[in-house]
Write an enzyme that holds these catalytic residues in place. Structure first.
Site, PDB file in Angstrom:
ATOM      1  CG  HIS A 114      -2.009  -1.125   0.992  1.00 11.24           C
ATOM      2  ND1 HIS A 114      -2.256  -2.111   1.927  1.00 11.24           N
ATOM      3  CD2 HIS A 114      -2.816  -1.416  -0.060  1.00 11.24           C
ATOM      4  CE1 HIS A 114      -3.172  -2.938   1.468  1.00 11.24           C
ATOM      5  NE2 HIS A 114      -3.531  -2.548   0.272  1.00 11.24           N
ATOM      6  CD  GLU A 158     -13.775  -3.951  -4.208  1.00 12.86           C
ATOM      7  OE1 GLU A 158     -12.564  -3.711  -4.250  1.00 12.86           O
ATOM      8  OE2 GLU A 158     -14.291  -4.991  -4.700  1.00 12.86           O
ATOM      9  CG  ASP A 171     -18.016  -2.930 -13.682  1.00 14.55           C
ATOM     10  OD1 ASP A 171     -16.774  -2.883 -13.567  1.00 14.55           O
ATOM     11  OD2 ASP A 171     -18.596  -3.517 -14.618  1.00 14.55           O
ATOM     12  N   GLY A 172     -15.802  -0.899 -11.651  1.00 17.05           N
ATOM     13  CA  GLY A 172     -14.751   0.059 -11.999  1.00 17.05           C
ATOM     14  C   GLY A 172     -14.627   0.258 -13.502  1.00 17.05           C
ATOM     15  CG  ASP A 188      -5.270  -1.944  -4.764  1.00 15.08           C
ATOM     16  OD1 ASP A 188      -4.754  -3.067  -4.946  1.00 15.08           O
ATOM     17  OD2 ASP A 188      -5.459  -1.450  -3.643  1.00 15.08           O
ATOM     18  CB  SER A 189      -6.575  -5.344 -10.310  1.00 12.03           C
ATOM     19  OG  SER A 189      -5.243  -5.761 -10.549  1.00 12.03           O
ATOM     20  CG  ASP A 239      -3.686 -12.270  -8.250  1.00 13.78           C
ATOM     21  OD1 ASP A 239      -2.608 -11.697  -8.412  1.00 13.78           O
ATOM     22  OD2 ASP A 239      -4.116 -12.629  -7.132  1.00 13.78           O
ATOM     23  N   PRO A 287     -13.293 -11.955 -11.719  1.00 14.64           N
ATOM     24  CG  PRO A 287     -13.888 -11.194  -9.599  1.00 14.64           C
ATOM     25  CD  PRO A 287     -13.500 -12.438 -10.346  1.00 14.64           C
TER      26      PRO A 287
HETATM   27  N1  PUT Z   1      -4.333  -6.125  -4.809  1.00 12.79           N
HETATM   28  C1  PUT Z   1      -3.785  -7.433  -4.578  1.00 12.79           C
HETATM   29  C2  PUT Z   1      -2.742  -7.843  -5.493  1.00 12.79           C
HETATM   30  C3  PUT Z   1      -2.753  -9.262  -5.959  1.00 12.79           C
HETATM   31  C4  PUT Z   1      -1.910 -10.172  -5.190  1.00 12.79           C
HETATM   32  N2  PUT Z   1      -1.787 -11.484  -5.690  1.00 12.79           N
END
Ligand code: PUT
Length: 289
Positions: A65, A109, A140-141, A159-160, A162, A166
């Site tokens: 973060h 989010e 939905d972003g 900040d997705s 994997d 979704p």
């Molecule tokens: N935002 C989380 C990142 C993905 C971690 N595998």
């Protein structure tokens, strides 16, 4: 008391990462998008997983973060409006909100269960949800970006999770083109860009896409050590619509901020060092293999 060994394991085809947990699962719900779970790990405290993949833990979330936010904030010193797509644990907006200069911090989010789980069990990241400066939207972003006016944001952070389930739509050229359109002329896009070793195919592909959209010399990769993500080496991408170069930043201001805010990872030396890449990563970025 722990009476048996219980392990959470995140698996890829050839590699796995395991964390021992108490067996007392704190949260488990299926949303329309994914399975949201919180485990009580012994080494890293409470841990959020989505569809079996580690998103953050209490003890090392600060690395991710702090690096996804303060690197761009010190590279683009005039940022006033910031948008975060994803990031429902709250950690990214917690860090952004440390910057008084930001007049708008919007978090979009898609999954309200992620927010609920973190409010209940990851209070250190979810603390930001109580901040009156935060504009929190549960939607939905991708739709948000498609509807967003041109040139609205100085900083857009993806900040997705994997790129499976979704999260997949947040790794497409169509989406990044829309992000580019929504940036101010000197705006920045930052993404979590997976592990160069664990997710090599995705890593190579998305950097190629960023370069096509932003320009060959406008895209930079930086790294951080995140012990609870597979391989421990995680990457972030920095793409600039204008000329803001990530290594031209005010080191004194970054050092002062890091100290005053009591940051645990980011400082002016880490900012610079994070852009030093191992040869295998340089080769992946240059040649794709
Ligand atoms: N935002 C989380 C990142 C993905 C971690 N595998």
């Amino acid at each position: 008391t722990i009476t048996r060994d219980v392990w959470f394991t995140e698996r890829d085809e050839n590699i796995a990462l395991s964390l021992k947990h108490s067996g007392n699962q704190l949260y488990k719900k299926d949303s329309p998008y994914q399975r949201v779970e919180i485990f009580e790990t012994l080494a890293y405290g409470n841990m959020l997983t989505l569809d079996g993949m580690v998103m953050c833990t209490q003890k090392d979330e600060y690395v991710y973060h702090e690096m996804i936010t303060h690197v761009p904030m010190f590279s683009h010193t005039k940022a006033k409006r910031a948008l975060v797509i994803g990031g429902g644990d709250g950690g990214t907006v917690r860090e952004l909100l440390r910057h008084e200069q930001l007049e708008e911090v919007t978090l979009v989010e898609i999954d309200e269960l992620v927010i609920e789980a973190c409010k209940l069990h990851l209070p250190e990241t979810a603390v930001a949800f109580g901040n009156p400066r935060l504009n929190l939207l549960v939607e939905d972003g991708i739709k948000y970006i498609n509807d967003c006016e041109d040139g609205r944001y100085d900083l857009i952070i993806i900040d997705s999770a994997d790129p499976v389930g979704p999260g997949e739509g947040l790794f497409t050229a169509e989406f990044y083109k829309e992000v580019y359109r929504c940036l101010t002329p000197d705006g920045l896009m930052i993404t979590q860009s997976e592990s160069p070793r664990f997710n090599t195919g995705v890593f190579v592909e998305i950097y190629e896409t960023y370069k096509q959209i932003f320009g060959e010399n406008k895209v930079h990769c930086y790294l951080a050590g995140i012990p609870t993500y597979p391989t421990g080496t995680w990457s972030f991408s920095y793409s600039s619509k204008g000329d803001a170069h990530p290594l031209q930043f005010d080191k004194d201001a970054a050092a002062k901020f890091s100290q005053e805010q009591g940051l645990k990872y980011y400082n002016e030396e880490i900012h610079t060092a994070a852009f030093a890449l191992p040869n295998f990563v340089k080769e992946l970025l240059a040649n794709g293999s």
